[in-house]
Scaffold this active site. Structure first.
Site, PDB file in Angstrom:
ATOM      1  N   ARG A 165       0.837  -1.221   0.000  1.00 42.49           N
ATOM      2  CA  ARG A 165       0.000   0.000   0.000  1.00 42.49           C
ATOM      3  C   ARG A 165       0.867   1.264   0.000  1.00 42.49           C
ATOM      4  NH1 ARG A 165      -2.532  -3.603  -1.008  1.00 42.49           N
ATOM      5  NH2 ARG A 165      -4.512  -4.325  -0.171  1.00 42.49           N
ATOM      6  N   TYR A 196      -5.436 -17.763  -2.510  1.00 47.73           N
ATOM      7  CA  TYR A 196      -6.104 -16.984  -1.469  1.00 47.73           C
ATOM      8  C   TYR A 196      -7.564 -17.336  -1.276  1.00 47.73           C
ATOM      9  CZ  TYR A 196      -2.151 -14.107  -0.448  1.00 47.73           C
ATOM     10  OH  TYR A 196      -0.930 -13.692  -0.016  1.00 47.73           O
ATOM     11  N   SER A 233     -11.105  -0.898   3.123  1.00 49.98           N
ATOM     12  CA  SER A 233     -10.342  -1.107   4.369  1.00 49.98           C
ATOM     13  C   SER A 233      -9.951   0.241   4.957  1.00 49.98           C
ATOM     14  CB  SER A 233      -9.061  -1.882   4.087  1.00 49.98           C
ATOM     15  OG  SER A 233      -9.375  -3.087   3.437  1.00 49.98           O
ATOM     16  N   GLU A 329      -5.345   3.474   6.283  1.00 51.25           N
ATOM     17  CA  GLU A 329      -5.053   3.397   4.849  1.00 51.25           C
ATOM     18  C   GLU A 329      -5.750   4.544   4.118  1.00 51.25           C
ATOM     19  OE1 GLU A 329      -5.557  -0.575   3.076  1.00 51.25           O
ATOM     20  OE2 GLU A 329      -6.467   0.396   1.338  1.00 51.25           O
TER      21      GLU A 329
HETATM   22  C1  LIG Z   1     -15.537  -0.881  -1.304  1.00 50.63           C
HETATM   23  C2  LIG Z   1     -14.069  -0.587  -1.472  1.00 50.63           C
HETATM   24  C3  LIG Z   1     -13.173  -1.629  -1.610  1.00 50.63           C
HETATM   25  C4  LIG Z   1     -11.815  -1.375  -1.761  1.00 50.63           C
HETATM   26  N1  LIG Z   1     -10.962  -2.435  -1.901  1.00 50.63           N
HETATM   27  C5  LIG Z   1      -9.640  -2.212  -2.081  1.00 50.63           C
HETATM   28  C6  LIG Z   1      -8.740  -3.311  -2.263  1.00 50.63           C
HETATM   29  O1  LIG Z   1      -9.144  -4.473  -2.280  1.00 50.63           O
HETATM   30  N2  LIG Z   1      -7.435  -3.041  -2.434  1.00 50.63           N
HETATM   31  C7  LIG Z   1      -6.950  -1.762  -2.442  1.00 50.63           C
HETATM   32  O2  LIG Z   1      -5.733  -1.590  -2.619  1.00 50.63           O
HETATM   33  N3  LIG Z   1      -7.764  -0.708  -2.293  1.00 50.63           N
HETATM   34  C8  LIG Z   1      -9.093  -0.893  -2.100  1.00 50.63           C
HETATM   35  N4  LIG Z   1      -9.948   0.161  -1.924  1.00 50.63           N
HETATM   36  C9  LIG Z   1      -9.394   1.533  -1.905  1.00 50.63           C
HETATM   37  C10 LIG Z   1      -9.495   2.267  -3.281  1.00 50.63           C
HETATM   38  O3  LIG Z   1     -10.348   1.584  -4.151  1.00 50.63           O
HETATM   39  C11 LIG Z   1      -8.120   2.405  -3.928  1.00 50.63           C
HETATM   40  O4  LIG Z   1      -7.234   3.086  -3.079  1.00 50.63           O
HETATM   41  C12 LIG Z   1      -8.200   3.165  -5.256  1.00 50.63           C
HETATM   42  O5  LIG Z   1      -6.985   3.078  -5.949  1.00 50.63           O
HETATM   43  C13 LIG Z   1      -8.589   4.618  -5.070  1.00 50.63           C
HETATM   44  O6  LIG Z   1      -8.864   5.155  -6.338  1.00 50.63           O
HETATM   45  P1  LIG Z   1      -9.580   6.553  -6.489  1.00 50.63           P
HETATM   46  O7  LIG Z   1      -9.604   6.894  -7.938  1.00 50.63           O
HETATM   47  O8  LIG Z   1     -10.884   6.542  -5.811  1.00 50.63           O
HETATM   48  O9  LIG Z   1      -8.547   7.499  -5.731  1.00 50.63           O
HETATM   49  P2  LIG Z   1      -8.840   8.717  -4.743  1.00 50.63           P
HETATM   50  O10 LIG Z   1      -9.502   8.226  -3.513  1.00 50.63           O
HETATM   51  O11 LIG Z   1      -9.513   9.818  -5.488  1.00 50.63           O
HETATM   52  O12 LIG Z   1      -7.359   9.152  -4.390  1.00 50.63           O
HETATM   53  C14 LIG Z   1      -6.534   8.320  -3.610  1.00 50.63           C
HETATM   54  C15 LIG Z   1      -5.144   8.969  -3.517  1.00 50.63           C
HETATM   55  O13 LIG Z   1      -4.525   8.965  -4.788  1.00 50.63           O
HETATM   56  C16 LIG Z   1      -4.195  10.285  -5.210  1.00 50.63           C
HETATM   57  N5  LIG Z   1      -4.445  10.350  -6.658  1.00 50.63           N
HETATM   58  C17 LIG Z   1      -5.580   9.978  -7.307  1.00 50.63           C
HETATM   59  N6  LIG Z   1      -5.417  10.123  -8.642  1.00 50.63           N
HETATM   60  C18 LIG Z   1      -4.148  10.588  -8.819  1.00 50.63           C
HETATM   61  C19 LIG Z   1      -3.382  10.964  -9.973  1.00 50.63           C
HETATM   62  N7  LIG Z   1      -3.865  10.895 -11.221  1.00 50.63           N
HETATM   63  N8  LIG Z   1      -2.124  11.421  -9.787  1.00 50.63           N
HETATM   64  C20 LIG Z   1      -1.581  11.505  -8.529  1.00 50.63           C
HETATM   65  N9  LIG Z   1      -2.270  11.179  -7.418  1.00 50.63           N
HETATM   66  C21 LIG Z   1      -3.527  10.731  -7.561  1.00 50.63           C
HETATM   67  C22 LIG Z   1      -5.111  11.202  -4.412  1.00 50.63           C
HETATM   68  O14 LIG Z   1      -4.538  12.496  -4.248  1.00 50.63           O
HETATM   69  C23 LIG Z   1      -5.217  10.444  -3.101  1.00 50.63           C
HETATM   70  O15 LIG Z   1      -4.106  10.731  -2.290  1.00 50.63           O
HETATM   71  C24 LIG Z   1     -11.317  -0.047  -1.777  1.00 50.63           C
HETATM   72  C25 LIG Z   1     -12.238   1.009  -1.658  1.00 50.63           C
HETATM   73  C26 LIG Z   1     -13.596   0.750  -1.502  1.00 50.63           C
HETATM   74  C27 LIG Z   1     -14.562   1.900  -1.398  1.00 50.63           C
END
Ligand SMILES: Cc1cc2nc3c(=O)[nH]c(=O)nc-3n(C[C@H](O)[C@H](O)[C@H](O)COP(=O)(O)OP(=O)(O)OC[C@H]3O[C@@H](n4cnc5c(N)ncnc54)[C@H](O)[C@@H]3O)c2cc1C
Length: 348
Positions: A165, A196, A233, A329
């Site tokens: 992460r 898994y 998470s 996280e």
């Molecule tokens: C139901 C659910 C299940 C999930 N399961 C998992 C899982 O199994 N595994 C896992 O790893 N994560 C999981 N997540 C977390 C999430 O899906 C991931 O972290 C995902 O990558 C976030 O994407 P986002 O576009 O929503 O990013 P955001 O929430 O919009 O941003 C996350 C971070 O990335 C940065 N960011 C976003 N886009 C860019 C860019 N283009 N350039 C630079 N920085 C950027 C933002 O500034 C922020 O710091 C889950 C979330 C939910 C709601």
């Protein structure tokens, strides 16, 4: 293309009400000069800047007093060669849709990472992972624009410093780099990763079957953010040294534990939270999910403060019972940019 005083409720999966002073939608590369100009003005006015994907890993702790750049760069190019597929993907493409399209086309590899919410540009940031796969396993390079110089750079997988992460985008270049495109390399010499959980029991270990199972398991196990606000998470799984793990195992012999390559042991944060009797604990509209202790949900009317208070209760109770410090996280965003649980608690 720039909006002022906008609600962020549609742009965060917790569905928390918060506002931003400015919101800029980055849809094409042609907007780079305009974007850099807005950034310059924000900096001159001492306003913070935040890059936003789909907001599924973010908690807006208060109104944001600056400029948010919502990344919606699109485009997928697939180059097939004898042994592999190379994919160039715009940072604003939906991650799960990409996985689904690949499986549909017979391009295997990403199936274990199905149904992870968010966009492609956010995937390298925390090196998304699930069911034994991580983003880094398929990453060839990540392209970003340096927000100060306006130059485009490309980092190889090694240069991205991926960890659990974690990546360079959360540390060294944080705040100064906007990921514009990701290049993946998917080999045709595909092997299933099915050690898994329930994937182990699959008879037919094709990529499509694994994909379908992952989708099914996740839909049963995790609350759908469209129905019940959450960010997946809430806490990372803590990684401890062998001594700490052994001491805990002596007291709790059934404790799940996963040896890592570096000799340390990963523990299951969800198990620790459950053992601390926190499932179902509620503060205001925020609840520790009954089916999945690692997830904090918004029952409909939660404020950011409810979620923060509940997260603090979980962290402190687990610390008291196991002497393990849980680290969140979910990224905490305050009025002036990224913050963390301890900082936010000092202010309330
Ligand atoms: C139901 C659910 C299940 C999930 N399961 C998992 C899982 O199994 N595994 C896992 O790893 N994560 C999981 N997540 C977390 C999430 O899906 C991931 O972290 C995902 O990558 C976030 O994407 P986002 O576009 O929503 O990013 P955001 O929430 O919009 O941003 C996350 C971070 O990335 C940065 N960011 C976003 N886009 C860019 C860019 N283009 N350039 C630079 N920085 C950027 C933002 O500034 C922020 O710091 C889950 C979330 C939910 C709601």
């Amino acid at each position: 293309m720039i909006e002022t005083n906008c609600s962020l409720k549609p742009f965060n999966s917790f569905a928390i009400e918060a506002k931003t002073e400015q919101l800029f939608y980055l849809k094409t590369r042609k907007q780079f000069p305009e974007l850099l100009n807005h950034i310059k003005i924000a900096e001159q006015n001492k306003r913070p800047i935040l890059i936003l994907g789909a907001g599924s890993n973010i908690l807006f702790c208060e109104n944001f007093a600056g400029l948010i750049i919502k990344v919606e760069l699109s485009g997928i190019e697939i180059i097939e060669s004898k042994n592999n597929y190379q994919l160039h993907i715009g940072a604003g493409e939906n991650w799960h849709q990409l996985v689904a399209n690949c499986i549909e086309k017979g391009i295997d590899g990403l199936e274990n990472l199905a149904l992870i919410p968010g966009v492609v540009g956010a995937a390298p940031v925390q090196n998304i992972g699930a069911y034994g796969s991580e983003f880094k396993d398929f990453c060839e390079s990540v392209e970003y624009i340096d927000l100060e110089s306006g130059e485009l750079h490309r980092l190889t997988t090694e240069q991205c410093l991926f960890g659990y992460r974690d990546s360079i985008f959360k540390t060294v270049v944080l705040g100064n780099c906007l990921i514009t495109q990701v290049t993946l390399n998917l080999t045709k010499q595909w092997h299933p990763k099915s050690r898994y959980g329930a994937l182990n029991d699959l008879k037919d270990k094709t990529a499509k079957q694994i994909y379908q199972s992952v989708c099914q398991i996740r839909s049963e196990k995790l609350p759908d953010p469209d129905k019940l606000g959450n960010a997946g998470s809430f806490f990372k799984n803590p990684v401890v040294n062998q001594e700490v793990a052994n001491a805990l195992l002596a007291r709790y012999p059934t404790m799940p534990n996963y040896p890592q390559n570096d000799g340390r042991i990963k523990l299951a944060a969800g198990w620790l939270i459950e053992q601390a009797n926190l499932k179902g604990r509620q503060i205001g509209g925020a609840v520790v999910h009954q089916q999945q202790a690692l997830v904090i949900v918004n029952q409909g009317d939660a404020t950011a403060s409810d979620i923060v208070q509940l997260a603090a209760l979980v962290r402190d109770t687990v610390k008291q019972k196991f002497n393990i410090e849980l680290e969140h996280e979910v990224r905490f965003i305050g009025a002036q940019g990224e913050t963390n649980l301890s900082e936010v608690l000092k202010r309330v």
